[in-house]
Design an enzyme around this catalytic site. Structure first.
Site, PDB file in Angstrom:
ATOM      1  N   PRO A 220       0.832  -1.203   0.000  1.00 12.69           N
ATOM      2  CA  PRO A 220       0.000   0.000   0.000  1.00 12.69           C
ATOM      3  C   PRO A 220       0.868   1.254   0.000  1.00 12.69           C
ATOM      4  O   PRO A 220       1.882   1.304   0.707  1.00 12.69           O
ATOM      5  CB  PRO A 220      -0.804  -0.116   1.315  1.00 12.69           C
TER       6      PRO A 220
ATOM      7  N   LEU B 195       5.750   1.717   4.286  1.00 11.71           N
ATOM      8  CA  LEU B 195       6.393   0.430   4.006  1.00 11.71           C
ATOM      9  C   LEU B 195       7.356   0.510   2.806  1.00 11.71           C
ATOM     10  O   LEU B 195       7.732  -0.514   2.244  1.00 11.71           O
ATOM     11  CB  LEU B 195       5.326  -0.651   3.759  1.00 11.71           C
ATOM     12  N   GLY B 196       7.725   1.719   2.447  1.00 14.60           N
ATOM     13  CA  GLY B 196       8.756   1.881   1.408  1.00 14.60           C
ATOM     14  C   GLY B 196       8.279   1.571   0.004  1.00 14.60           C
ATOM     15  O   GLY B 196       9.063   1.078  -0.817  1.00 14.60           O
ATOM     16  N   SER B 197       7.003   1.889  -0.303  1.00 15.22           N
ATOM     17  CA  SER B 197       6.494   1.517  -1.631  1.00 15.22           C
ATOM     18  C   SER B 197       7.185   2.295  -2.751  1.00 15.22           C
ATOM     19  O   SER B 197       7.483   1.736  -3.802  1.00 15.22           O
ATOM     20  CB  SER B 197       4.977   1.685  -1.707  1.00 15.22           C
ATOM     21  N   SER B 198       7.494   3.579  -2.543  1.00 21.01           N
ATOM     22  CA  SER B 198       8.114   4.347  -3.636  1.00 21.01           C
ATOM     23  C   SER B 198       9.515   3.823  -3.918  1.00 21.01           C
ATOM     24  O   SER B 198       9.935   3.737  -5.086  1.00 21.01           O
ATOM     25  CB  SER B 198       8.119   5.844  -3.334  1.00 21.01           C
ATOM     26  N   ALA B 199      10.241   3.440  -2.866  1.00 18.73           N
ATOM     27  CA  ALA B 199      11.596   2.891  -3.078  1.00 18.73           C
ATOM     28  C   ALA B 199      11.500   1.571  -3.841  1.00 18.73           C
ATOM     29  O   ALA B 199      12.279   1.324  -4.769  1.00 18.73           O
ATOM     30  CB  ALA B 199      12.293   2.674  -1.735  1.00 18.73           C
ATOM     31  N   ALA B 200      10.521   0.734  -3.489  1.00 15.12           N
ATOM     32  CA  ALA B 200      10.378  -0.565  -4.156  1.00 15.12           C
ATOM     33  C   ALA B 200      10.023  -0.379  -5.632  1.00 15.12           C
ATOM     34  O   ALA B 200      10.570  -1.059  -6.505  1.00 15.12           O
ATOM     35  CB  ALA B 200       9.324  -1.407  -3.437  1.00 15.12           C
TER      36      ALA B 200
ATOM     37  N   ASP C 130      15.517   2.840   2.744  1.00 18.47           N
ATOM     38  CA  ASP C 130      14.457   2.215   1.943  1.00 18.47           C
ATOM     39  C   ASP C 130      15.015   1.590   0.666  1.00 18.47           C
ATOM     40  O   ASP C 130      14.697   0.452   0.331  1.00 18.47           O
ATOM     41  CB  ASP C 130      13.384   3.254   1.558  1.00 18.47           C
TER      42      ASP C 130
HETATM   43  C1  MEV Z   1      10.891   6.702   7.721  1.00 18.03           C
HETATM   44  O1  MEV Z   1      10.561   5.408   7.196  1.00 18.03           O
HETATM   45  C2  MEV Z   1      11.994   6.581   8.726  1.00 18.03           C
HETATM   46  C3  MEV Z   1      12.542   7.894   9.249  1.00 18.03           C
HETATM   47  O2  MEV Z   1      13.579   7.560  10.175  1.00 18.03           O
HETATM   48  C4  MEV Z   1      13.107   8.758   8.151  1.00 18.03           C
HETATM   49  C5  MEV Z   1      14.372   8.201   7.517  1.00 18.03           C
HETATM   50  O3  MEV Z   1      15.018   7.315   8.057  1.00 18.03           O
HETATM   51  O4  MEV Z   1      14.735   8.721   6.456  1.00 18.03           O
HETATM   52  C6  MEV Z   1      11.484   8.681  10.001  1.00 18.03           C
END
Ligand code: MEV
Length: 289
Positions: free
Chosen positions: A71, A76-81, A123
């Protein structure tokens, strides 16, 4: 035609503290993004600045089809994935001979540009390589994989990572006497947790401590708090906010036999539960369908 996929991620420990050079631990998890790229002179693709930037960076033109199980805006890092899988699929389809290292570095630069200077190298690293990644200052190192039974709860409350990071920075400026020791304490939790990665009962306790410290930083949300408490009541070893907070997701570490009960508890708080586990592969080629 080339299809590649890349996993999402959770922060197990140390989000926000890593922004200040403290230690953190992140893990690749199973929901994946699948990206198919085709070399064609008449490109058709979803409108996304991430995808456009991938083609620009690789210097080619083509079509893209994306199927995401992660989602978006859930922490959960969707843009990086999406970015990692798209770069890998372009690389394959156009025989560009980029290495995984190149893909991770390019994905981070693209995230930074699209997100106007603020992106997490965590990410893109986790999505590219998979497994558990230890973040210390500027460096990222893979730790031996551990099988953990996790349930992620998406609060369905939208949040902005950059806004949450700014909010913590602001609190730190106004109250360094409170925030600095809290960031040190989060680092203390991460440092202790690293020795207990194969001991879920103990690890769960550290997750609970980390969550309380995140609450002090002001990144909690009533919906996340409800799901975290419900998970613990349903038998999770521990549960905490994961990622930037203020909405987004929480993660619970569970005994294997209780993960579905924990998922149900999360859903009864109107969250979306994802029963998941570690992904050790990172970005990978899929059979074309
Ligand atoms: C975001 O997923 C995690 C944070 O520590 C930001 C980052 O690490 O860039 C809030």
């Amino acid at each position: 035609m080339a299809t590649w996929s890349a996993p999402g991620k959770v922060f197990l420990f140390g989000e926000h503290a890593v922004v200040y050079g403290k230690m953190g631990i992140a893990m690749a998890i199973r929901p994946r993004v699948f990206v198919t790229v085709r070399d064609t002179k008449r490109p058709s693709r979803a409108k996304s600045p991430y995808i456009d930037s991938c083609f620009e960076a690789m210097g080619v033109i083509g079509s893209v089809y994306i199927n995401s199980q992660i989602p978006s805006s859930s922490g959960l890092g969707s843009s990086a994935a999406v970015t990692v899988a798209t770069l890998a699929a372009i690389n394959d389809e156009f025989n560009l001979n980029k290495t995984r290292e190149d893909i991770a570095a390019m994905a981070f630069e693209i995230e930074k540009t699209v997100q106007k200077g603020r992106a997490s190298p965590t990410d893109t690293t986790v999505s590219t390589y998979g497994g558990i990644v230890l973040i210390t200052g500027g460096s990222r190192r893979r730790l031996p994989p551990q099988n953990m039974h996790l349930v992620v709860g998406d609060s369905l409350v939208s949040h902005s990572t950059s806004r949450m990071v700014e909010q913590v920075a602001d609190l730190k400026k106004r109250h360094p006497e409170i925030v600095d020791p809290v960031l040190d304490a989060i680092q203390g939790v991460s440092m202790s947790a690293i020795h207990q990665l194969s001991n879920p009962r103990e690890l769960g306790r550290y997750m609970n401590m980390n969550n309380s410290l995140l609450e002090v930083l002001g990144v909690g949300h009533p919906q996340l708090a409800k799901m975290i408490l419900a998970s613990r009541q349903a038998g999770a070893f521990g549960a905490k906010i994961t990622g930037a907070g203020g909405g987004g997701s929480m993660v619970a570490l569970c005994p294997k036999q209780l993960k579905h009960r924990v998922a149900k508890a999360i859903e009864s708080c109107d969250g979306r539960a994802i029963v998941t586990a570690i992904d050790t592969e990172g970005v990978r080629k899929e059979k074309n369908v």
